[in-house]
Design an enzyme around this catalytic site. Structure first.
Site, PDB file in Angstrom:
ATOM      1  N   ALA A  61     -13.787  67.978 -32.363  1.00  0.00           N
ATOM      2  CA  ALA A  61     -14.412  68.263 -33.656  1.00  0.00           C
ATOM      3  C   ALA A  61     -13.526  67.725 -34.765  1.00  0.00           C
ATOM      4  CB  ALA A  61     -14.590  69.764 -33.811  1.00  0.00           C
ATOM      5  N   GLY A 100     -13.910  69.256 -28.428  1.00  0.00           N
ATOM      6  CA  GLY A 100     -15.328  68.903 -28.433  1.00  0.00           C
ATOM      7  C   GLY A 100     -15.592  67.583 -27.724  1.00  0.00           C
ATOM      8  N   GLU A 103     -15.869  68.489 -24.211  1.00  0.00           N
ATOM      9  CA  GLU A 103     -17.109  69.269 -24.051  1.00  0.00           C
ATOM     10  C   GLU A 103     -18.321  68.339 -24.021  1.00  0.00           C
ATOM     11  OE1 GLU A 103     -15.937  71.907 -27.320  1.00  0.00           O
ATOM     12  OE2 GLU A 103     -16.394  73.575 -25.993  1.00  0.00           O
ATOM     13  N   GLU A 123      -8.231  73.675 -28.103  1.00  0.00           N
ATOM     14  CA  GLU A 123      -8.693  74.506 -29.224  1.00  0.00           C
ATOM     15  C   GLU A 123      -7.782  75.689 -29.487  1.00  0.00           C
ATOM     16  OE1 GLU A 123     -10.601  73.093 -27.007  1.00  0.00           O
ATOM     17  OE2 GLU A 123     -12.540  72.499 -27.855  1.00  0.00           O
TER      18      GLU A 123
HETATM   19  C1  LIG Z   1      -6.182  62.730 -30.465  1.00  0.00           C
HETATM   20  C2  LIG Z   1      -4.683  62.771 -30.523  1.00  0.00           C
HETATM   21  C3  LIG Z   1      -4.112  63.008 -29.129  1.00  0.00           C
HETATM   22  C4  LIG Z   1      -4.197  61.370 -31.035  1.00  0.00           C
HETATM   23  O1  LIG Z   1      -2.799  61.401 -31.180  1.00  0.00           O
HETATM   24  P1  LIG Z   1      -2.041  60.226 -31.966  1.00  0.00           P
HETATM   25  O2  LIG Z   1      -2.543  58.919 -31.487  1.00  0.00           O
HETATM   26  O3  LIG Z   1      -0.589  60.528 -31.855  1.00  0.00           O
HETATM   27  O4  LIG Z   1      -2.508  60.320 -33.485  1.00  0.00           O
HETATM   28  P2  LIG Z   1      -2.279  61.476 -34.544  1.00  0.00           P
HETATM   29  O5  LIG Z   1      -1.219  61.053 -35.478  1.00  0.00           O
HETATM   30  O6  LIG Z   1      -2.159  62.793 -33.906  1.00  0.00           O
HETATM   31  O7  LIG Z   1      -3.679  61.447 -35.291  1.00  0.00           O
HETATM   32  C5  LIG Z   1      -4.084  60.317 -36.046  1.00  0.00           C
HETATM   33  C6  LIG Z   1      -4.863  60.805 -37.248  1.00  0.00           C
HETATM   34  O8  LIG Z   1      -6.065  61.444 -36.810  1.00  0.00           O
HETATM   35  C7  LIG Z   1      -6.138  62.754 -37.342  1.00  0.00           C
HETATM   36  N1  LIG Z   1      -6.822  63.600 -36.340  1.00  0.00           N
HETATM   37  C8  LIG Z   1      -6.527  63.692 -35.048  1.00  0.00           C
HETATM   38  N2  LIG Z   1      -7.378  64.525 -34.429  1.00  0.00           N
HETATM   39  C9  LIG Z   1      -8.232  64.958 -35.380  1.00  0.00           C
HETATM   40  C10 LIG Z   1      -9.334  65.838 -35.376  1.00  0.00           C
HETATM   41  N3  LIG Z   1      -9.767  66.436 -34.243  1.00  0.00           N
HETATM   42  N4  LIG Z   1      -9.976  66.060 -36.534  1.00  0.00           N
HETATM   43  C11 LIG Z   1      -9.584  65.455 -37.678  1.00  0.00           C
HETATM   44  N5  LIG Z   1      -8.549  64.594 -37.746  1.00  0.00           N
HETATM   45  C12 LIG Z   1      -7.870  64.365 -36.619  1.00  0.00           C
HETATM   46  C13 LIG Z   1      -4.702  63.169 -37.585  1.00  0.00           C
HETATM   47  O9  LIG Z   1      -4.612  64.165 -38.545  1.00  0.00           O
HETATM   48  C14 LIG Z   1      -4.113  61.847 -38.049  1.00  0.00           C
HETATM   49  O10 LIG Z   1      -4.484  61.702 -39.391  1.00  0.00           O
HETATM   50  P3  LIG Z   1      -3.508  61.067 -40.452  1.00  0.00           P
HETATM   51  O11 LIG Z   1      -2.263  61.888 -40.422  1.00  0.00           O
HETATM   52  O12 LIG Z   1      -4.236  61.164 -41.732  1.00  0.00           O
HETATM   53  O13 LIG Z   1      -3.245  59.681 -39.990  1.00  0.00           O
HETATM   54  C15 LIG Z   1      -4.172  63.829 -31.501  1.00  0.00           C
HETATM   55  O14 LIG Z   1      -4.510  63.467 -32.809  1.00  0.00           O
HETATM   56  C16 LIG Z   1      -4.712  65.197 -31.241  1.00  0.00           C
HETATM   57  O15 LIG Z   1      -4.218  65.908 -30.386  1.00  0.00           O
HETATM   58  N6  LIG Z   1      -5.712  65.590 -32.011  1.00  0.00           N
HETATM   59  C17 LIG Z   1      -6.265  66.929 -32.007  1.00  0.00           C
HETATM   60  C18 LIG Z   1      -7.133  67.147 -30.823  1.00  0.00           C
HETATM   61  C19 LIG Z   1      -7.726  68.518 -30.879  1.00  0.00           C
HETATM   62  O16 LIG Z   1      -7.064  69.501 -31.014  1.00  0.00           O
HETATM   63  N7  LIG Z   1      -9.046  68.563 -30.742  1.00  0.00           N
HETATM   64  C20 LIG Z   1      -9.782  69.794 -30.779  1.00  0.00           C
HETATM   65  C21 LIG Z   1     -10.454  69.913 -32.086  1.00  0.00           C
HETATM   66  S1  LIG Z   1     -11.289  71.453 -32.214  1.00  0.00           S
HETATM   67  C22 LIG Z   1     -12.643  71.201 -31.325  1.00  0.00           C
HETATM   68  O17 LIG Z   1     -12.897  70.166 -30.831  1.00  0.00           O
HETATM   69  C23 LIG Z   1     -13.489  72.432 -31.269  1.00  0.00           C
HETATM   70  C24 LIG Z   1     -14.875  72.200 -30.947  1.00  0.00           C
HETATM   71  O18 LIG Z   1     -15.378  71.153 -30.729  1.00  0.00           O
HETATM   72  C25 LIG Z   1     -15.675  73.360 -30.907  1.00  0.00           C
HETATM   73  C26 LIG Z   1     -16.586  73.234 -32.043  1.00  0.00           C
HETATM   74  C27 LIG Z   1     -17.637  74.225 -31.866  1.00  0.00           C
HETATM   75  C28 LIG Z   1     -18.227  74.358 -33.149  1.00  0.00           C
HETATM   76  C29 LIG Z   1     -18.978  75.611 -33.142  1.00  0.00           C
HETATM   77  C30 LIG Z   1     -18.771  76.210 -34.457  1.00  0.00           C
HETATM   78  C31 LIG Z   1     -19.171  77.626 -34.373  1.00  0.00           C
HETATM   79  C32 LIG Z   1     -18.596  78.260 -35.542  1.00  0.00           C
HETATM   80  C33 LIG Z   1     -19.017  79.669 -35.591  1.00  0.00           C
HETATM   81  C34 LIG Z   1     -18.480  80.190 -36.837  1.00  0.00           C
HETATM   82  C35 LIG Z   1     -19.374  81.166 -37.411  1.00  0.00           C
HETATM   83  C36 LIG Z   1     -18.715  81.596 -38.636  1.00  0.00           C
HETATM   84  C37 LIG Z   1     -19.738  82.065 -39.567  1.00  0.00           C
HETATM   85  O19 LIG Z   1     -20.480  82.950 -39.179  1.00  0.00           O
HETATM   86  O20 LIG Z   1     -19.748  81.530 -40.673  1.00  0.00           O
END
Ligand SMILES: CC(C)(COP(=O)(O)OP(=O)(O)OC[C@H]1O[C@@H](n2cnc3c(N)ncnc32)[C@H](O)[C@@H]1OP(=O)(O)O)[C@@H](O)C(=O)NCCC(=O)NCCSC(=O)CC(=O)CCCCCCCCCCCCC(=O)O
Ligand SMILES: NC(=O)C1=CN([C@@H]2O[C@H](COP(=O)(O)OP(=O)(O)OC[C@H]3O[C@@H](n4cnc5c(N)ncnc54)[C@H](O)[C@@H]3O)[C@@H](O)[C@H]2O)C=CC1
Length: 715
Positions: A61, A100, A103, A123
């Site tokens: 996400a 995500g 997923e 996450e």
């Molecule tokens: C991917 C990596 C391994 C890459 O590493 P690397 O190459 O070393 O690069 P980085 O320097 O880390 O990153 C480069 C650059 O990209 C940016 N970035 C990286 N990942 C993300 C991201 N996921 N989102 C945004 N930006 C990202 C990073 O900041 C850098 O930016 P810069 O500094 O500006 O250059 C590594 O990046 C990594 O590990 N990334 C994170 C991976 C991660 O953790 N992913 C999980 C994300 S969370 C997720 O996926 C959750 C879901 O999908 C579930 C969603 C479900 C949604 C349902 C919502 C329901 C909500 C209910 C609420 C109800 C509340 C209410 O009632 O209101």
């Protein structure tokens, strides 16, 4: 955004396009919905491959969107419709498939991964759980114990492990998309019922209750107050005990609680803070993207005590040849033995050969003539360090970067001993240096941007999170720590015990209370520094020194040979010297009573709230002073230093983020209160940056840099 094309006649190819990690932004999700529909409606298409552009499948996400109200197609129905598709959907995984992203891949009917790909559900590290069906599909696919491991730790697995676990169907060393297209052609027209993970029964676990009780207990112990790992266990339990649709409802409920929690905000702030510190800048305007590091092919470490050993091992593990120099013959022999063991253990853990030949040992400083960078780690003694820098400056080839691992001495004074002060910086590692992730890179007024860039790049190569900070006594970390430990001693004088203070700090989420930590690192280290500063004078127990409150408790313990774990006695009692289990010590309690009586102090009841406020708020106040002085470029730098160097609980973001969560107004009010109660402790006086932030309405932490910039431009 997602791009659609048709290749090999009958394969629809969907490419996610959102650099740098193809995060699932609203536009990407919309793109997926549209292109999947296109592929399913195209009669010529018999199967579909989903991939990501530029060698990355998907980083999950878009975390930046979590701050805003959600728009665009939701992830859960999008993945569901992919799983329900009547044409085979194949995920072609290169680079990362995380959160995500994984997923999405689990919604596909098949997964082909490149051998260098990494997969995971991280996450939990962002204070969340895999709430797009990940917590329900993964246990059904790989079993409950393996899914619990991945989901509660957030660890990334290699493609090989993913294949072994059954997460992917094939691993390729060649072009992943080509392999996936070939695979898609081979499965076109085949029945898909057995490929929809949500329809699988969860593999049976013999004693489910015992397994979950055990995991929950472990998670509670290691989570130290973090709520996400616990919710992850609860979600997997739902997968193991409920039908899929009810499990999905539970997943949603748990996610709703996490999503809006302060912990998730703190962890997500921390994720971006870790990346922000890499983009360093100096007050001169020099910055990460305009400063070119010098090449470093060969390094040296001088002084093979606690720190030098760890630093040399970390350098060798990063693949660099290291020359080490130690003055004492006996210490050199001992270091060689210990370091070889460290290298062997590390290599065994990582399944590689130990890089023993990377390190050479010497007692002659002349052997450092051809190195590109030296890290000095001799005793914390300014005169000795000055002598060493003078020698290094004469011995090393021109252009060699000279770095010191001092805990807080003036880097500029050391630089002034050398021919090229612009090539001197601090590289302040944390013990144990081959394990701890943090590195403070300390620039003095004369350090060149190139020197900073070189140290920062070397830190990165060593796998450290490096933060560039200005030169002042204790730099950022130890300058703040001094106030924390001093307040803890004052609390003992006023009626607390080490156990009481440590319990409050540990319940807050630190892995170790302040007194347990002091026993571990050794009370004598600080004592030596205080004696050198003429603050500690043996035999003296005055409580006001240099015009301000001073607690001699630590000095008095040292005078009795109580240095902590190493002597078996300190703030606690240990069964034998070197033992790690701290026992409450009646001797110490009696000693505190006598001390209070001697100084006419009346013990009072001190509650947990006061302990936390007295220990943490002065540190935060000092953090504001550090920002005001321009020693740290932003609050993120301080927070990263505290989370990775001092065990500040990550789910509280770091001291500066924590202050913003508590409310700056409240922090200010409590500091004013404590300063009034303790006017002989000058650092309790609220700093003007804190006052300024409160006066302008306490902007969020992300806006503080702007306020600081304005403040500096007004000066
Ligand atoms: C991917 C990596 C391994 C890459 O590493 P690397 O190459 O070393 O690069 P980085 O320097 O880390 O990153 C480069 C650059 O990209 C940016 N970035 C990286 N990942 C993300 C991201 N996921 N989102 C945004 N930006 C990202 C990073 O900041 C850098 O930016 P810069 O500094 O500006 O250059 C590594 O990046 C990594 O590990 N990334 C994170 C991976 C991660 O953790 N992913 C999980 C994300 S969370 C997720 O996926 C959750 C879901 O999908 C579930 C969603 C479900 C949604 C349902 C919502 C329901 C909500 C209910 C609420 C109800 C509340 C209410 O009632 O209101
Ligand atoms: N111990 C810790 O937790 C941390 C220490 N530091 C800093 O790291 C530095 C080293 O600390 P420790 O490793 O704890 O000290 P230590 O006392 O364990 O080791 C110092 C070593 O330097 C050697 N030495 C002294 N003079 C020398 C010379 N002229 N040439 C070669 N070797 C010489 C000594 O023989 C000894 O082996 C200090 O500046 C300290 O403040 C920094 C971070 C954490």
């Amino acid at each position: 955004m997602a791009q659609y094309s048709r290749i090999s006649g009958s394969v629809g190819l969907i490419t996610l396009k959102n650099p740098p990690v193809n995060a699932l932004s609203a536009a990407v999700r919309q793109g997926i919905v549209d292109t999947v529909e296109k592929a399913l409606c195209d009669p010529q298409v018999k199967s579909v491959v989903i991939c990501g552009q530029d060698g990355v499948f998907c980083g999950g996400a878009d975390v930046k969107e979590f701050e805003k109200s959600m728009s665009g197609p939701p992830l859960i129905p999008m993945i569901h419709s992919i799983e329900c598709a009547t044409k085979p959907m194949v995920a072609a995984i290169e680079g990362s498939a995380l959160g995500g992203g994984l997923e999405l891949a689990l919604g596909c009917h098949y997964r082909i991964a490149h051998s260098k790909a990494r997969l995971g559900l991280p996450e939990v590290t962002l204070g969340l759980l895999p709430a797009a069906g990940g917590s329900q599909r993964l246990p059904r696919l790989i079993g409950v114990p393996a899914a619990l491991d991945l989901i509660t730790t957030g660890r990334h697995v290699t493609a090989a492990e993913a294949l072994q676990l059954g997460i992917v169907d094939q691993v390729t060393d060649h072009k992943t998309v080509d392999a996936a297209v070939k695979f898609a052609l081979s499965v076109a027209g085949k029945p898909l019922d057995a490929r929809r993970i949500s329809t699988y029964p969860c593999p049976v676990v013999t004693d489910l209750d015992a397994l979950f009780e055990d995991v929950m207990q472990k998670v509670r112990q290691s989570a130290r107050g973090a709520i996400a790992p616990i919710a992850c266990v609860q979600a997997v339990r739902a997968a193991a005990t409920l039908p899929y649709t009810r499990g999905m409802e539970r997943e949603k409920e748990l996610m709703a609680t996490l999503f809006t929690s302060g912990q998730a905000r703190a962890l997500q702030y921390n994720f971006f803070a870790q990346r922000a510190v890499g983009k360093w800048r100096m007050p001169s305007g020099a910055r990460w993207d305009t400063s070119t590091p010098r090449p470093v092919h060969k390094v040296a470490v001088i002084g093979l005590g606690t720190m030098g050993r760890g630093i040399a091992v970390a350098l060798a593990q990063a693949g660099l040849p290291v020359v080490t120099v130690e003055a004492q013959e006996k210490q050199l022999m001992e270091a060689k033995r210990v370091m070889s063991d460290m290298l062997k253990r590390g290599a065994k853990r990582r399944g590689v050969a130990p890089p023993l030949d990377k390190i050479s040992y010497s007692s002659n400083i002349q052997d450092l003539a051809d190195v590109d960078l030296v890290i000095e780690a001799v005793f914390e003694d300014m005169d000795l360090k000055k002598k060493v820098f003078l020698q290094l400056s004469a011995v090393c080839k021109p252009g060699t970067l000279l770095c010191t691992n001092t805990s807080g001495l003036d880097v500029d004074q050391l630089a002034s001993q050398t021919r090229n002060p612009e090539l001197v910086v601090g590289m302040h590692f944390f013990a144990p240096a081959h394990v701890m992730k943090l590195l403070e890179v300390v620039y003095g007024p004369r350090s060149s941007p190139q020197a900073v860039a070189t140290a920062m790049q070397l830190g990165k190569k060593m796998g450290k999170i490096s933060v560039a900070v200005g030169n002042c006594r204790g730099f950022v970390g130890n300058r703040m720590l001094k106030l924390y430990t001093e307040q803890a001693s004052f609390l003992l004088e006023e009626g607390a015990t080490p156990d009481l203070v440590d319990r409050a700090i540990e319940e807050f989420g630190f892995p170790m209370g302040v007194f347990r930590m002091s026993d571990l690192s050794g009370l004598d280290i600080g004592w030596r520094v205080r004696k050198e500063m003429k603050l500690a004078v043996p035999g003296q127990s005055a409580r006001i020194r240099e015009g301000r409150r001073y607690s001699p408790l630590g000095d008095l313990l040292c005078e009795q040979g109580r240095f902590g774990q190493k002597t078996g006695r300190g703030w606690y009692r240990y069964n034998k010297p070197g033992d790690r289990v701290a026992h409450s010590d009646p001797w110490l309690h009696h000693f505190l009573e006598e001390y209070r009586a001697q100084h006419g102090l009346v013990a009072r009841r001190i509650d947990q709230q006061e302990i936390l406020e007295r220990c943490l708020y002065p540190m935060i106040n000092e953090g504001f002073r550090i920002l005001q002085d321009g020693i740290a470029a932003g609050p993120e730098d301080i927070d990263v230093i505290y989370v990775f160097g001092y065990g500040w609980p990550r789910h509280c973001g770091g001291p500066m983020f924590y202050a913003s969560m508590v409310g700056l107004e409240k922090v200010l009010e409590r500091l004013e209160h404590y300063y009034q109660a303790h006017p002989d402790v000058p650092y309790l006086q609220p700093c003007s940056l804190l006052r300024r932030l409160v006066a302008i309405g306490s902007p969020p932490v992300q806006k503080w840099r702007e306020v600081i910039k304005n403040l500096h431009s007004q000066l």
